[in-house]
Design an enzyme around this catalytic site. Sequence first.
Site, short mmCIF file in Angstrom:
data_model
loop_
_atom_site.label_atom_id
_atom_site.label_comp_id
_atom_site.label_asym_id
_atom_site.label_seq_id
_atom_site.Cartn_x
_atom_site.Cartn_y
_atom_site.Cartn_z
N GLU A 140 -9.18 6.40 7.90
CA GLU A 140 -7.75 6.58 7.66
C GLU A 140 -7.37 7.84 6.89
O GLU A 140 -6.35 8.46 7.20
CB GLU A 140 -7.21 5.35 6.92
CG GLU A 140 -7.20 4.10 7.76
CD GLU A 140 -6.86 2.86 6.93
OE1 GLU A 140 -5.93 2.15 7.30
OE2 GLU A 140 -7.54 2.63 5.91
N ARG B 291 0.83 -1.21 0.00
CA ARG B 291 0.00 0.00 0.00
C ARG B 291 0.87 1.26 0.00
O ARG B 291 0.48 2.28 -0.56
CB ARG B 291 -0.96 0.01 1.19
CG ARG B 291 -2.01 1.11 1.09
CD ARG B 291 -3.03 1.05 2.21
NE ARG B 291 -4.16 0.20 1.92
CZ ARG B 291 -5.32 0.65 1.42
NH1 ARG B 291 -5.45 1.93 1.11
NH2 ARG B 291 -6.32 -0.18 1.22
#
Length: 765
Positions: free
Chosen positions: A718, A311
């Site tokens: 997030e 990621r």
Amino acid sequence: MSVAKPLPHDAAHLHVTGAARYVDDTPTPRGTLHLAFGLSQVAKGRITSMDLDPVRKSPGVVAVLTAKDLPFDNDVSPSIHDEPLLSDGTVNYVGQPVFLVVATSHRAARIAARKANIDYSEETPLLTLDEALAADSRFEEGPRIYEKGDTASAIAAAPRVVEGTFELGGQEHFYLEGQAALALPQEDGGMLVNSSTQHPTEIQHKVAEAIGLPMHAVRVETRRMGGGFGGKESQGNALAVACAVAARLTGKACKMRYDRDDDMVITGKRHAFRISYRAGFDDEGRLLGVDFTHLVNCGWAQDLSLPVADRAMLHADNAYAIPAIRIESHRLKTNLQSATAYRGFGGPQGMVGIERVMDHIAHDLGLDPVELRRRNYYAAPGTATGDNTTPYGMEVSDFELHEMTAQLLESADYAARKAEIAYWNAGQTHLRRGLAFSPVKFGISFTLTHLNQAGALVHVYQDGSVHLNHGGTEMGQGLFQKVAQVAASRFGIPLEKVKITATDTAKVPNTSATAASSGSDLNGMAVKAACDTLRARMAEHLAGLHQAKPADVVFDNGMVRIGDGIEISFDEAAKLCYEGRISLSSTGFYKTPSLAWDRIKGQGRPFFYFAYGAALTEVVVDRLTGENRILRADILHDAGASLNPALDIGQVEGGYVQGAGWLTTEELVWDGKGSLRTHAPSTYKIPACSDRPDVFNVALYDGQNREETIYRSKAVGEPPFMLGISAWLALSDAVASFGTTYPALNAPATAEEIWHAARRVSDGV
């Protein structure tokens, strides 16, 4: 409609009165036993002898277990079975569990655990990225590389080039509630586990393996956590397994919780990175090619390091359309705590890399950093004339940042403040202010595609009250309230008629972790599916009673309208359906559509959509001491059509402060033998209330998700974390004013780091 309303957290009154019940507050049966781990005192080596007699003789001790005493699988890893619950003779970091104490009290267990006499054959540990790289100590053979275009040629042909390397530290989760678990043996040999976990199904799976039972014999319940931030996605496995093994052995309830010091010494942190970059660009600041190398400190076990590092690579572009880009990632194995999931899951590290590049280029050109970023943005929807794809081949079709940036700069009075700060700085010798902007483009979905699914169970009782359960977990973020709002809206009833109970693997199976910002997206849609099934059943029955069509039955404002002239309460409608023998219970299921991802090739569509944000931060620094303060933050964040603006703004505020803390004050320090020296709030400095900006302007962008999510909302767990990058960039801006050279700050930019950087800049180094 209950959605889109700024309602308070469903347990707010319980939180502020202290009545909210966590694992450690759960009433326990008489005779409950308490557990503690005995920990390794060396970072790498073999156990040559272990005298546990003093432990066994310690007051209150019932049993002491080592690896050879475990009945089945000695593993608590969420990935490749490389993480034993108890050392098998090899130790891999300071703080690794070596034996397990079972005692009559928490204190007795902790005291006994410190009485062991253990001898080790010590080996030289790998503690740094350089040592791991030199030893070729890895979790994947060779580096993982994602690339778009011919990066080397693009940089070679570029009129201008910048390059650099910087350190990016890890971060302790510092959830208010520490890790905790309680296992209660059942009459049929099964096990009930109460766990402070973001992933009840993972706990169920690991406990079942550890005590030799199928998953159906293990039930895991999680009512709430006092914070998680990713630190309870896999790190709770060890406590739950230890409690279950001890409960199976003794036949008694067993409980375990870490004290703060033990928690910080044993559990994993955010992955620390070293990022090297080389970027080519033209005289207008437009990127032509960027080459990144990520060195990732994964610690001793694999845990979730591969998807975290992936990621980071996926967010190496952030908001910028880069014609040629190469990202090379080395996942390195060291003798430190196993790094694990943390809010953003690698995305923040990748994003900091490209924002450092943009900061460096702006300084090199003497160009306004905001203007530089805008020149390199992805194209807005409907305006792309060329390649508008990410380095991994995903089309960016929903890019909102052009309008958001303009809106934020105007509301924050950017131009006037920038001029005023320049004037103020010119009259100062030791104090300087800095101002910096950073955007966020964050992909929403699990990159492990099969995790993008959720289930729900909804009951309508004959009195019109509604009970629901889903696979998401509540850790303070307000997920339960949002999902309850969805259910209330689908039935057209007041929110107080909806009750959500603890997440329970016996009610909703095969759940994914509440992570990747997907809790509301997945579970909200699953609950919607279940409610719509029930509503359709009710409408069909009620229409039949009154010779109407099901389409003419409307649920709204606590009432049910049938055709043109009949209106009854929802309570009465539920009673009629019950008496008509209509099933008033339904499951719901949702899987995220349109996903296709090949992590080996680095190509596909790993995300359903992107969430966006923009932040402008002002700071002041003292050249003589490195002391600094965040003076003001202006934030505009994209939550789509927010399900609950009050909760979402709270997430944005908290995310920003936590992100700024990671990059400024939160410094993890290990000594030369691998011992964590910053394992308490006295030495590890999370931001306090007094560290928040004095002026803190947070607003939600007025928009909605272009993809079909729950009520067109967007995830907000997030993405706001990365808004804190603007604070780090603002510190760089302030330090740069002391000279002409680029500050090249490492992170965290502690007072010491800023002091050193200011000296370098002042000396022209």
